[in-house]
Design a protein around this motif. Structure first.
Motif, PDB file in Angstrom:
ATOM      1  N   LYS A  86       0.850  -1.193   0.000  1.00  0.00           N
ATOM      2  CA  LYS A  86       0.000   0.000   0.000  1.00  0.00           C
ATOM      3  C   LYS A  86       0.892   1.253   0.000  1.00  0.00           C
ATOM      4  O   LYS A  86       2.088   1.151   0.352  1.00  0.00           O
ATOM      5  CB  LYS A  86      -0.968  -0.019   1.177  1.00  0.00           C
ATOM      6  CG  LYS A  86      -0.327  -0.028   2.533  1.00  0.00           C
ATOM      7  CD  LYS A  86      -1.418  -0.033   3.575  1.00  0.00           C
ATOM      8  CE  LYS A  86      -0.981   0.136   5.002  1.00  0.00           C
ATOM      9  NZ  LYS A  86       0.372   0.055   5.428  1.00  0.00           N
ATOM     10  N   PRO A  87       0.317   2.407  -0.407  1.00  0.00           N
ATOM     11  CA  PRO A  87       1.116   3.624  -0.371  1.00  0.00           C
ATOM     12  C   PRO A  87       1.737   3.789   1.016  1.00  0.00           C
ATOM     13  O   PRO A  87       1.094   3.474   2.031  1.00  0.00           O
ATOM     14  CB  PRO A  87       0.087   4.720  -0.665  1.00  0.00           C
ATOM     15  CG  PRO A  87      -0.986   4.020  -1.455  1.00  0.00           C
ATOM     16  CD  PRO A  87      -1.044   2.625  -0.901  1.00  0.00           C
ATOM     17  N   GLY A  88       2.981   4.239   1.041  1.00  0.00           N
ATOM     18  CA  GLY A  88       3.699   4.340   2.315  1.00  0.00           C
ATOM     19  C   GLY A  88       4.696   3.196   2.465  1.00  0.00           C
ATOM     20  O   GLY A  88       5.595   3.263   3.300  1.00  0.00           O
ATOM     21  N   GLU A  89       4.512   2.128   1.641  1.00  0.00           N
ATOM     22  CA  GLU A  89       5.427   0.981   1.748  1.00  0.00           C
ATOM     23  C   GLU A  89       6.442   0.997   0.594  1.00  0.00           C
ATOM     24  O   GLU A  89       6.890  -0.055   0.136  1.00  0.00           O
ATOM     25  CB  GLU A  89       4.620  -0.324   1.777  1.00  0.00           C
ATOM     26  CG  GLU A  89       3.766  -0.428   3.036  1.00  0.00           C
ATOM     27  CD  GLU A  89       2.878  -1.675   3.102  1.00  0.00           C
ATOM     28  OE1 GLU A  89       2.585  -2.122   4.227  1.00  0.00           O
ATOM     29  OE2 GLU A  89       2.457  -2.190   2.046  1.00  0.00           O
ATOM     30  N   GLU A  90       6.816   2.207   0.148  1.00  0.00           N
ATOM     31  CA  GLU A  90       7.688   2.342  -1.031  1.00  0.00           C
ATOM     32  C   GLU A  90       9.061   1.707  -0.827  1.00  0.00           C
ATOM     33  O   GLU A  90       9.684   1.254  -1.788  1.00  0.00           O
ATOM     34  CB  GLU A  90       7.855   3.826  -1.422  1.00  0.00           C
ATOM     35  CG  GLU A  90       6.666   4.421  -2.169  1.00  0.00           C
ATOM     36  CD  GLU A  90       5.460   4.683  -1.281  1.00  0.00           C
ATOM     37  OE1 GLU A  90       5.634   4.758  -0.042  1.00  0.00           O
ATOM     38  OE2 GLU A  90       4.341   4.811  -1.809  1.00  0.00           O
ATOM     39  N   ASP A  91       9.537   1.662   0.427  1.00  0.00           N
ATOM     40  CA  ASP A  91      10.860   1.045   0.647  1.00  0.00           C
ATOM     41  C   ASP A  91      10.854  -0.426   0.226  1.00  0.00           C
ATOM     42  O   ASP A  91      11.889  -1.001  -0.116  1.00  0.00           O
ATOM     43  CB  ASP A  91      11.236   1.097   2.140  1.00  0.00           C
ATOM     44  CG  ASP A  91      11.600   2.505   2.590  1.00  0.00           C
ATOM     45  OD1 ASP A  91      11.735   3.385   1.725  1.00  0.00           O
ATOM     46  OD2 ASP A  91      11.736   2.713   3.818  1.00  0.00           O
ATOM     47  N   LEU A  92       9.675  -1.047   0.286  1.00  0.00           N
ATOM     48  CA  LEU A  92       9.573  -2.473  -0.051  1.00  0.00           C
ATOM     49  C   LEU A  92       9.300  -2.671  -1.540  1.00  0.00           C
ATOM     50  O   LEU A  92       9.291  -3.800  -2.037  1.00  0.00           O
ATOM     51  CB  LEU A  92       8.417  -3.116   0.735  1.00  0.00           C
ATOM     52  CG  LEU A  92       8.635  -3.514   2.184  1.00  0.00           C
ATOM     53  CD1 LEU A  92       9.064  -2.357   3.045  1.00  0.00           C
ATOM     54  CD2 LEU A  92       7.378  -4.146   2.760  1.00  0.00           C
ATOM     55  N   ALA A  93       9.027  -1.555  -2.236  1.00  0.00           N
ATOM     56  CA  ALA A  93       8.485  -1.651  -3.597  1.00  0.00           C
ATOM     57  C   ALA A  93       9.592  -1.543  -4.642  1.00  0.00           C
ATOM     58  O   ALA A  93       9.811  -0.487  -5.239  1.00  0.00           O
ATOM     59  CB  ALA A  93       7.451  -0.541  -3.799  1.00  0.00           C
ATOM     60  N   PHE A  94      10.280  -2.661  -4.861  1.00  0.00           N
ATOM     61  CA  PHE A  94      11.346  -2.665  -5.878  1.00  0.00           C
ATOM     62  C   PHE A  94      11.404  -4.037  -6.517  1.00  0.00           C
ATOM     63  O   PHE A  94      10.868  -5.011  -5.979  1.00  0.00           O
ATOM     64  CB  PHE A  94      12.715  -2.341  -5.233  1.00  0.00           C
ATOM     65  CG  PHE A  94      13.186  -3.411  -4.280  1.00  0.00           C
ATOM     66  CD1 PHE A  94      12.763  -3.430  -2.967  1.00  0.00           C
ATOM     67  CD2 PHE A  94      14.031  -4.435  -4.715  1.00  0.00           C
ATOM     68  CE1 PHE A  94      13.170  -4.437  -2.087  1.00  0.00           C
ATOM     69  CE2 PHE A  94      14.439  -5.439  -3.850  1.00  0.00           C
ATOM     70  CZ  PHE A  94      14.006  -5.436  -2.534  1.00  0.00           C
ATOM     71  N   SER A  95      12.013  -4.089  -7.678  1.00  0.00           N
ATOM     72  CA  SER A  95      12.408  -5.397  -8.201  1.00  0.00           C
ATOM     73  C   SER A  95      13.746  -5.239  -8.901  1.00  0.00           C
ATOM     74  O   SER A  95      14.083  -4.154  -9.402  1.00  0.00           O
ATOM     75  CB  SER A  95      11.339  -6.003  -9.091  1.00  0.00           C
ATOM     76  OG  SER A  95      11.522  -5.643 -10.415  1.00  0.00           O
ATOM     77  N   CYS A  96      14.523  -6.335  -8.871  1.00  0.00           N
ATOM     78  CA  CYS A  96      15.887  -6.266  -9.406  1.00  0.00           C
ATOM     79  C   CYS A  96      16.405  -7.686  -9.648  1.00  0.00           C
ATOM     80  O   CYS A  96      15.748  -8.654  -9.268  1.00  0.00           O
ATOM     81  CB  CYS A  96      16.808  -5.567  -8.399  1.00  0.00           C
ATOM     82  SG  CYS A  96      16.991  -6.434  -6.835  1.00  0.00           S
TER      83      CYS A  96
END
Ligand SMILES: Cc1cc2nc3c(=O)[nH]c(=O)nc-3n(C[C@H](O)[C@H](O)[C@H](O)COP(=O)(O)OP(=O)(O)OC[C@H]3O[C@@H](n4cnc5c(N)ncnc54)[C@H](O)[C@@H]3O)c2cc1C
Length: 501
Positions: free
Chosen positions: A208-218
């Protein structure tokens, strides 16, 4: 340069000082460790199989502009017949492990194929990230990498959102600079990671918004600095011999927790950056999720066929094939095996074009996913029912045969209508390894959960079903009559409507 990747190439590529732990110790070389070496050989055998001259056309293709052939899993089908051709290569690979290597290299290759087909979704997110994905696809496909993925967070406290879990649990971005991002924390459950070249790290579960630190892929090489792999128990190491454990001794692809201890990821390998909705979109707005789970159903079709064959042989081993109720059970299993094949054929035949690419029918794929995650434990249970105690009344190990006196008793007691005693023991040990051993039991858990718990898979089915068509039929029926008209029908000519009794 060789025409395509071989088993020797793969084994060499795994001697890369990756950080794998098992039983409290650091593994110096996964290719010769007793916990992993046979699984590594089985992975290598996939590449040797594709490199054989008689298989090269079945198994590989030459990407545009390349002078080297790679596995067909990397092929992006442009039409139905290319899709079927690709599937036949995957079935041939799956047959080498009887369907027991769920995360063979064609699984994550399929994810990337689907994501590359939907490059415009990444472009909307960021042109740099889209370029990173496209470049990585070129690199991975042309080198025929074996990729694993970790796209799920450690289970932890399910009543809390991911961002609310204890500090340091879920992998997150903790720093960034001009060179890239730094990630810290854990992901589950890197199947095949000990023998893969690289890992795709992403987040499939809703954020959910606010969880941007978790929102990646690599993507990272398995020997990336700070990447620590904590293996589960090795069933291969616990296997007594090939005769006792013909599957677990060779096809224990392993599962492992991945812990990222401040791992630096260069920007060229970051595909999603701090965008919670893009974490979803990379799988669901591209054909990524469809392609990876279509591969899973291809592999399952082989495994269910194998289990159906086991059922038939169990009935032969204990002489029940002629009993009508046993034939009924076998007939049901045969129908279920046929159903899995038919669902695959349906996904392909009812596929659609997405731009220049042909993609499998999404709802048929989710239907198959929901139905087969239920089917697998039921099939295992039928095999147990068919077998009774025969699966257990077995010599403790191959060593019993080495003692002439014990071998005499075994041969006198392991009787079967049409199997010699030694063959009966050999077969029943294989059957138990498939369905009852710790390895077999892990497979039941795998088939029930690899694509998400039931509430997740059924949710995909709910989202992608053509409800308008289904409810439209109901509305069509209701439109053929209405209350007033029907009431009028009840009126006797010139009289009052009869009161219903
Ligand atoms: C053998 C094996 C190999 C795997 N390999 C990989 C891999 O290579 N890469 C990878 O990324 N992942 C892998 N996974 C992880 C897999 O994707 C997850 O197990 C799966 O997505 C389910 O998530 P979970 O385990 O957190 O279970 P949960 O989602 O927590 O579900 C467990 C149970 O909890 C209940 N539950 C939890 N939340 C809810 C809710 N909101 N509503 C209703 N019920 C709920 C349900 O009863 C459910 O059945 C693997 C798993 C297994 C078992």
């Amino acid at each position: 340069m060789k025409s395509c990747k071989t088993g020797a190439d793969h084994i060499k590529s795994l001697k890369d000082a990756r950080t794998v732990y098992i039983d409290g110790k650091l593994v110096t070389d996964v290719t010769d460790h007793p916990a992993f070496r046979n699984a590594v050989k089985s992975a290598a055998a996939l590449y040797d199989f594709q490199a054989r001259p008689e298989n090269i056309e079945l198994m590989t293709f030459r990407p545009d502009g390349s002078n080297r052939r790679v596995n067909r899993a990397w092929q992006m089908p442009r039409n139905y017949s290319e899709m079927v051709r690709r599937r036949k290569a995957m079935q041939a690979w799956a047959a080498l492990s009887f369907g027991f290597m769920g995360r063979s290299p064609d699984h994550v290759a399929s994810t990337l194929v689907g994501q590359r087909m939907g490059l415009e979704v990444f472009q909307k997110h960021s042109s740099e990230r889209a370029k990173a994905l496209a470049d990585y696809f070129e690199e991975a496909s042309r080198n025929d990498y074996f990729l694993t993925y970790v796209i799920i967070n450690p289970q932890a406290e399910r009543a809390k959102d991911w961002g609310e879990q204890a500090e340091g649990l879920v992998a997150r971005i903790v720093d960034e600079d001009s060179g890239g991002i730094t990630i810290r924390g854990a992901k589950m459950l890197g199947t095949s990671s000990i023998m893969a070249n690289e890992v795709l790290v992403a987040n499939l579960q809703p954020l959910k918004p606010g969880e941007e630190d978790l929102a990646f892929s690599c993507a990272l090489p398995m020997n990336a600095k700070g990447l620590r792999v904590l293996s589960r128990k090795s069933y291969e190491a616990a296997a007594i011999s090939i005769f006792d454990n013909p599957l677990s001794s060779r096809f224990d692809e392993n599962d492992a927790l991945m812990y990222f201890e401040d791992v630096k990821v260069p920007w060229e390998r970051v595909f999603v950056y701090r965008d919670t909705d893009m974490c979803r979109a990379q799988f669901h707005d591209t054909p990524g999720h469809s392609y990876q789970n279509y591969q899973a159903q291809i592999r399952l079709s082989v495994k269910i066929q194998f289990l159906t064959g086991l059922a038939r042989r169990i009935s032969e081993a204990i002489g029940t094939t002629g009993i009508p109720s046993v034939r009924e059970q076998l007939g049901l299993l045969a129908a279920q095996s046929g159903m899995v094949n038919a669902m695959l054929a349906g996904m392909e035949a009812e596929g659609t074009m997405r731009g220049e690419w042909y993609v499998p029918n999404r709802h048929y794929m989710y239907s198959a996913q929901v139905l087969t995650q239920d089917l697998y434990p039921r099939v295992v249970n039928v095999l147990r029912e068919l077998a009774g105690g025969a699966l257990i009344m077995l010599p403790s190990s191959i060593h019993d045969f080495a003692d002439a006196d014990l071998a005499r008793i075994i041969r006198a007691t392991q009787r079967a209508a049409n199997m010699a005693p030694d063959d009966k023991v050999k077969f029943l040990k294989a059957a138990w390894d498939a369905i009852g051993s710790e390895f077999g039991s892990r497979h039941t858990q795998y088939e029930m959960f690899y694509a998400g718990a039931r509430f997740i898979t059924a949710g995909h089915s709910f989202r992608t079903y053509d409800w308008d068509a289904a409810t439209g039929m109901v509305d069509g029926l209701l439109a053929t009559y209405e209350l007033a008209g029907e009431l009028a029908q009840l009126q006797p000519a010139g009289g009052k409507a009869a009161r219903p009794t």
